[in-house]
Enzyme design. Structure first.
Site, PDB file in Angstrom:
ATOM      1  N   ASP A  65       0.801  -1.224   0.000  1.00  0.00           N
ATOM      2  CA  ASP A  65       0.000   0.000   0.000  1.00  0.00           C
ATOM      3  C   ASP A  65       0.828   1.264   0.000  1.00  0.00           C
ATOM      4  O   ASP A  65       0.448   2.261  -0.607  1.00  0.00           O
ATOM      5  CB  ASP A  65      -0.949   0.012   1.210  1.00  0.00           C
ATOM      6  CG  ASP A  65      -0.199   0.192   2.519  1.00  0.00           C
ATOM      7  OD1 ASP A  65       0.711  -0.622   2.812  1.00  0.00           O
ATOM      8  OD2 ASP A  65      -0.519   1.137   3.264  1.00  0.00           O
ATOM      9  N   ASP A  68       5.600   0.348   3.355  1.00  0.00           N
ATOM     10  CA  ASP A  68       5.835  -0.897   4.082  1.00  0.00           C
ATOM     11  C   ASP A  68       5.600  -2.083   3.159  1.00  0.00           C
ATOM     12  O   ASP A  68       5.432  -1.928   1.950  1.00  0.00           O
ATOM     13  CB  ASP A  68       4.943  -0.967   5.324  1.00  0.00           C
ATOM     14  CG  ASP A  68       3.468  -0.696   4.986  1.00  0.00           C
ATOM     15  OD1 ASP A  68       3.065  -0.957   3.834  1.00  0.00           O
ATOM     16  OD2 ASP A  68       2.732  -0.233   5.875  1.00  0.00           O
ATOM     17  N   TYR A 217      -5.672   0.935   9.084  1.00  0.00           N
ATOM     18  CA  TYR A 217      -6.776   1.304   8.192  1.00  0.00           C
ATOM     19  C   TYR A 217      -8.104   1.017   8.891  1.00  0.00           C
ATOM     20  O   TYR A 217      -8.896   0.196   8.436  1.00  0.00           O
ATOM     21  CB  TYR A 217      -6.669   0.565   6.851  1.00  0.00           C
ATOM     22  CG  TYR A 217      -5.508   1.058   6.004  1.00  0.00           C
ATOM     23  CD1 TYR A 217      -5.613   2.250   5.291  1.00  0.00           C
ATOM     24  CD2 TYR A 217      -4.308   0.363   5.962  1.00  0.00           C
ATOM     25  CE1 TYR A 217      -4.545   2.723   4.538  1.00  0.00           C
ATOM     26  CE2 TYR A 217      -3.230   0.828   5.213  1.00  0.00           C
ATOM     27  CZ  TYR A 217      -3.357   2.017   4.501  1.00  0.00           C
ATOM     28  OH  TYR A 217      -2.303   2.499   3.769  1.00  0.00           O
ATOM     29  N   GLU A 462       6.047   9.653   3.290  1.00  0.00           N
ATOM     30  CA  GLU A 462       5.611   8.329   2.856  1.00  0.00           C
ATOM     31  C   GLU A 462       4.601   8.456   1.720  1.00  0.00           C
ATOM     32  O   GLU A 462       3.663   9.244   1.800  1.00  0.00           O
ATOM     33  CB  GLU A 462       4.979   7.542   4.005  1.00  0.00           C
ATOM     34  CG  GLU A 462       4.651   6.098   3.622  1.00  0.00           C
ATOM     35  CD  GLU A 462       4.232   5.242   4.801  1.00  0.00           C
ATOM     36  OE1 GLU A 462       4.272   4.002   4.683  1.00  0.00           O
ATOM     37  OE2 GLU A 462       3.864   5.804   5.863  1.00  0.00           O
TER      38      GLU A 462
END
Length: 611
Positions: A65, A68, A217, A462
């Site tokens: 995603d 990571d 999430y 990120e």
């Protein structure tokens, strides 16, 4: 309607085509599984090759995603939905840019995985790996030693939000692949049907079943929005009245008519479904649900006005003009909101309408101009003169919070990078990433336009797949322009090898003897494809008012038509103006389209009046 309101086209100092090409490359860097032969991001290698094995299911593939090495199902499915929507709206522009094939590959990489993750009608795997063990380590995907446990939902452990979003992704992608791979499209639609039924029948939040997702999430909005979102995409994919009824009957109960939002993203889908329903309404498909759908549209327009700063509750902006929602990865909200503004601008223009906000009327071009301002900010027109797309411009983030890009490529140095050793050797380095994460959109600046390019500044440096997905559509639109295409008509996607339009002489109109001097009819083939041994043609017919007066009461006769037609209203054996207009000013045009496997239909004007 063609040509009523001119729209802002590509311009300014940015190369939107270059940005589009680079933005697509980011998805190749996020791939998990066995990489294909045509992989362009060469510093990546195969990874996650045993995913699902301990659960007895093949879950190899899909996307990581963000920075990571976890595969989270909810944001991945949303990414696929938004990439598909980008093609559905702006596939023609992507085709002209030469990037359509690459975006199709990016979508299929995701949908191939989603198909694997749905092995039974009421079973869906929603995560591989877990954030806690993954974040403890700093390793490139090719070296992973962290847990690759797989987590699923089923009737005893429901997840309507996850199943609903995955149904939406499958349905949206089925529309895209119908043109290029009909059998694959049908398979996607089968999964979409089953997943929607699963989501609706066994209701519950997915993070109550897949609890390891809660820290990363969490489904704050619940699942009501995903149920409506999935129904909207299934109706768009199938024209099945069941899903239109679902939107009409459940709009109040599930919040579609009630929630006025100022954000849109992987968690909160209300503004997206409200925009889709508003499009249905503008295209004259409201039927008996028109009063309900008007409430959806009111909330869609609340969102648009809020983003523009012209509503009753407006989105926050930085001093430099960027929409600001939160400190952590704010960019996701900027790109998703800008996408909705872009498509809504084109819907309004096609309908010949403007947006009514608390501070007054707003033209479609103003919506597009604001979306463009957000894109330009991202690409470098901001107080720091920083591009927040890696690899675009001269000043972009060099220390991205991303495991794979921050560690030397496995192909350059295959020496094993250990879990904690990666932090000591690579994470703590203060120099640029050894691998350029081309096209990645990072989290972006804070509320005051400040940004620190540091690898440990995960809130700002990120990237994420769902930052880029809606950006594809906006960049294609800004790069390719619009050329008056009616966004309210059914999807027309180009061939991967474009077919030259074949002009067809208009048949001489009949009826009023002055018709030929007052009204022009032009038919042409804009697409063709083979299916089950037949060749089908998509015909576009342009009706232009050549007179100096306003055209009203237009009545068109069409014979030898053997397929569906869109863009006109049928009554008896005659056709009239579509629901969204009742007259045609001098010099303006409307377009209608039809599809059948024969030579062009006989189209003529039966009667009309000029006032």
């Amino acid at each position: 309607m063609l040509g009523i309101l001119p729209l802002v086209l590509a311009g300014g100092g940015h190369d939107y085509g270059e940005a589009l090409s680079k933005s697509i490359l980011f998805f190749e860097a996020q791939r998990s599984g066995y990489l294909p032969r045509n992989q362009r991001v060469q510093w990546r290698g195969n990874s996650g090759l045993n995913d699902g094995k301990i659960s007895g299911v093949d879950l190899v593939g899909g996307y990581y995603d963000a920075g990571d090495n976890v595969k989270f199902g909810l944001p991945m499915a949303f990414t696929i939905t938004m990439m598909s929507w980008s093609i559905i709206e702006y596939g023609r522009q992507m085709g002209s840019s030469g990037e359509l094939g690459n975006v199709l590959d990016a979508i299929k990489w995701g949908t191939d995985y989603l198909i694997k993750s749905h092995p039974q009608p009421y079973v869906l795997y929603g995560e591989v790996g877990d954030g806690d063990t993954d974040h403890y380590c700093w390793q490139r995907p090719e070296d992973m030693t962290t847990s690759r446990a797989a987590y699923r939902i089923d009737p005893s452990h429901p997840g309507s939000d996850l199943a609903g979003e995955t149904a939406a992704a499958m349905a949206a992608a089925s529309i895209v692949f119908r043109r290029y791979n009909p059998a694959y499209s049908a398979e996607l639609l089968k999964h979409a049907y089953q997943l929607f039924d699963f989501a609706d029948k066994y209701r519950g939040k997915y993070d109550g079943s897949i609890t390891v997702a809660q820290k990363y999430y969490r489904s704050v909005s619940g699942y009501d929005d995903e149920l409506l979102w999935a129904a909207a995409w299934l109706y768009k994919a199938t024209n099945n009245q069941y899903y239109l009824n679902y939107l009409g009957k459940n709009g109040d109960a599930l919040g579609g008519t009630g929630w006025a939002m100022t954000e849109f993203g992987w968690d909160v889908k209300y503004a997206g479904v409200q925009t889709l329903v508003a499009k249905l309404l503008m295209a004259g498909k409201g039927g008996g649900y028109t009063p309900v759908f008007e409430k959806y549209q009111e909330k869609a327009e609340f969102f648009m006005c809020s983003c523009l700063g012209k509503g009753t509750r407006n989105a926050q902006r930085t001093p430099g003009g960027l929409i600001f929602r939160q400190r952590w990865n704010n960019m996701q909200f900027v790109t998703s909101a800008s996408f909705l503004l872009t498509v809504y601008s084109d819907y309004l223009s096609s309908a010949g309408k403007s947006l009514k906000c608390a501070s007054g009327y707003v033209s479609p071009s103003e919506l597009l101009s604001f979306a463009k301002s957000q894109v330009d900010y991202i690409l470098g027109d901001n107080p720091r003169a920083t591009s927040y797309m890696v690899g675009y411009g001269n000043n972009y983030p060099k220390q991205v919070h991303h495991r794979a890009s921050s560690i030397v490529s496995y192909k350059v140095n295959p020496s094993f990078v250990s879990c904690r050793g990666g932090y000591a050797t690579w994470f703590s380095r203060k120099s640029s990433d050894p691998n350029l994460l081309m096209g990645a959109l990072v989290g972006g600046p804070d509320a005051y336009d400040n940004f620190a390019d540091q690898r440990d500044n995960y809130e700002q440096t990120e990237p994420a797949t769902y930052n880029n997905a809606p950006f594809l559509g906006i960049l294609a639109r800004l790069h390719g322009g619009h050329n008056g295409y009616n966004q309210l008509l059914p999807v027309e996607l180009p061939s991967l090898r474009p077919i030259a339009a074949q002009p067809i002489p208009a048949r001489k109109p009949v009826g009023n003897p002055a018709t030929a001097n007052s009204i022009a009819l032009e038919q042409k083939v804009t697409a063709s494809w083979g299916f089950q041994g037949k060749t089908y043609y998509r015909y576009s017919t342009i009706v232009t008012n050549k007179s100096t007066k306003t055209l009203k009461d237009l009545k068109i006769s069409i014979s030898k038509l053997y397929g569906p037609l869109w863009g006109l209203t049928k009554a008896g054996n005659s056709y009239f103006f579509p629901a969204w207009i009742n007259s045609l000013p001098s010099g303006k045009s409307i377009e209608f389209v039809y599809i059948h496997s024969d030579s062009p239909a006989d189209v003529s004007v039966s009667s009309y009046s000029l006032v």
